[in-house]
Design a protein around this motif. Sequence first.
Motif: not given
Length: 848
Positions: A162-164, A375-379
Amino acid sequence: KSYPVLYISKGRYRFSLFNKNTETYDWRSTAWFDTPQKAMQQFQFFIALLNYSGNIYIEKNETDCRYRIYIREVLALSKLSFATPAQAWGINGVEKFICVAQTENGFHNYLNRKNCNHSFYVACANTGLVHPCKYETPARRDKALNKLYQSASFNFFDLLQVDSKNNLSLLGLDKKTIANLFIQPSDNYQFDKCEKLTEIFEAMYIDKNYDHPENTEVYLSNDKGERIAAPTSSEITKQDWKGLLRAVACYFPLIRKANETSDSISGRLSCNFYLQIKLPGFNSCKDDLANDCPDRSSDGDCKPGCHIAWKSDCCFSSCCKALVFYANSLKLINDFSNYKQVYECDCGLYGIELHTDELIKSGGNSQDNIANETSAIGRWLCDSSLNTGTIVDNKNESNNFQVANNCTNEIVAFNPQRYHSAAIACDAVERAKKLINSEGLHLVEHILLHPRCQSADNVYDDCNCSYLPKPCIDTPDPNGENKGNICHFAWKPGGDIDPCAPDKPICFTPGCDPWSFIATIALPAWPQRFKSKENREVIEKLLQKEAPAHVLLRILWLQPRDFCCFEYYFKNWNYWLAKKMCDPQYNNCDFLGLLFHKRFAPLADCNECEPCTCNEDLPVSCFDDEKEDCPNFDLTTQLNDLYCWNKNDYDNYNCENVDERAVPTPVPVLSATASNEAAIQPRSNGAKASAIKATVTLPVTDAREKYLILQARSSQYKENVQKIADAKPGNKSAENALRFLSDTNPDPARYEDLVNKILKNKVDKAQKIKALTLKEKNVLIENISWQYFDRICVNEQSADKIKMHAALFNHLRKNKIDMQLLYDAWNSKELKSVEPEINLNEIKKAVI
């Protein structure tokens, strides 16, 4: 003399172990055997039991006041230690062990990799993750196990980025971007990103979602025609892109059952998400389509389902809950110690199970847990669900999620023996089951409890006991205003008048005479057949039926701890009645207190290993529609009320504080002491017997204090290491150090290997795991060394194993580890107070 089988007389043999140095027999069998072959067979089993020191225990004979050393087979030891005997007996100790052992497939036979021997452990069968394959040979099973572990580092959510600007992209297995994914909101803009992502991967398997006759552009659509994915390269063909997507989609771990909604009638939420983990290196996407096994050409071991590495035996009511469970599953499969090489006793199949020695903290609805593990994808996927509280909302859903997390269960107990074959280990499991479910009863006739010890002054000392049962009636008022009810029932003979009848009526008052025609029966409440209320009622009715009509039966169903305490008093009371008690100061006052003043709590219901319902209605019991004629009636309760018994918790009740009670270990063990498996050290003369008594009373006296000191030291070590593990989440060295502290008999090679890995610990950039600082390395090495020293000193009572590590200690000094400080902080004086035989000078010399 050294030959183990002794001929006693015709048809009578026994085995013995002769000591050539002392010219005496160290051991002899307690049983006789009718053939020398049977004696030799049991001798071989006895030799195997000698390999584990925990099989040896000390018992005092109450009739001759001598101590004897016995050997028996310890079948199960608790994996965890407990601070008090009450905790070891309680719902998290013995009672939990019994509950788990009585569940289906609660015993697990496995090959112990540490010593290459067969054994078993006790744990719930619903581990959360199941490997669906069974193998015909151990070699095939072990090959699959190695492939599973080697592939375990794969995390599917590493392929999502996921980007900004919240744009979601999909990577191929080569980590190159292959598609942009578009998660479409619904009409009211209230949508679950995780569930929408699942729909995208489901759409990748439908051919018509790639066909767009009115548009030559390559993209993926849903059933509504909405664009949900597009390739990152404009030059790729539809067929090639479809192949790339499906090559990744087959590894997507979340599976959704279609057309599941909530049940508005029962109020039960749907459970329509499952986990199906496939791993590159173990699985092939071709196998997914062919419903076949990987590497068919290599070994031919092919069965339907083998193309799946792990699948959940629990279901989940939301996508994010399944995602949390997947995150915790990655912890399990990345720790090789969790892999157990199990086998079945009846049909000889071999399998792979995941069981951890310690319960993994799932962090259920923790936002950080999802972010750290996926990782960030989970959030990004579950942030809105977490913030709105939909992961834990109503009671039904919360319970379902709790069951799902409880599927990952720790090992409750393990067998410490070293069996040389699978058949012997399977026989040991059967012995353990038989012991756990042992049935029987003890009968106490109240008339035998009546005071009977008259002193030289014609005084009954027993009458001074404050726990003597007393009449429970309304006594007359001294002023005569209340005549009381001393004579509830007067004997009124029928027919002709008896000329010999006394002038005073023969009276009977219920509750007045606690001695005559009353008996107490004590039964264990935990055997499997006694667990249900209906079965207990059948037993009670049978006992009442078989008892004489004029005898009241008071039936007690006791917990394990209460039953053990009851048996201790009951045995000594029997010795006292037979006048064989070696202790002249004994009286049965404590037994009376336990019988008539202790309020026995019922055995708690088992809630271990509860299966996931997964939208399935539970079967209706045969007794659900039946109504009891007297639902609130309980004969034992009525008798206790009538005689004023069991009204308190028995003042100062503590079974472990009984004088002279020799308890070999503070933690209860499941052991077998059958007549053909036990051996006793013979008494050659009185002097030798006295020497035995002198040597065994010392450790028994200080056993509780010693245990508490060692437990406190161990708890401090774990607390110190836990801080490092919490500060560096995911660091393998810190996690392995925490597991090492739970090992009751640490292996020297494992200790050295762990120390070296801590020294070499480095940052893991791929997993974004920070390295240990020099200070943190110091803390870990110090605490595992202290625990290792404690274990060696207590178990071995020798410094030899510690001296073996001289080269390692020298290596630590070269790596800036202050060994003088390590030894000084060990607090060796405290350990010396409980293990006086330890030579601290030898240990100090080796360490510094």
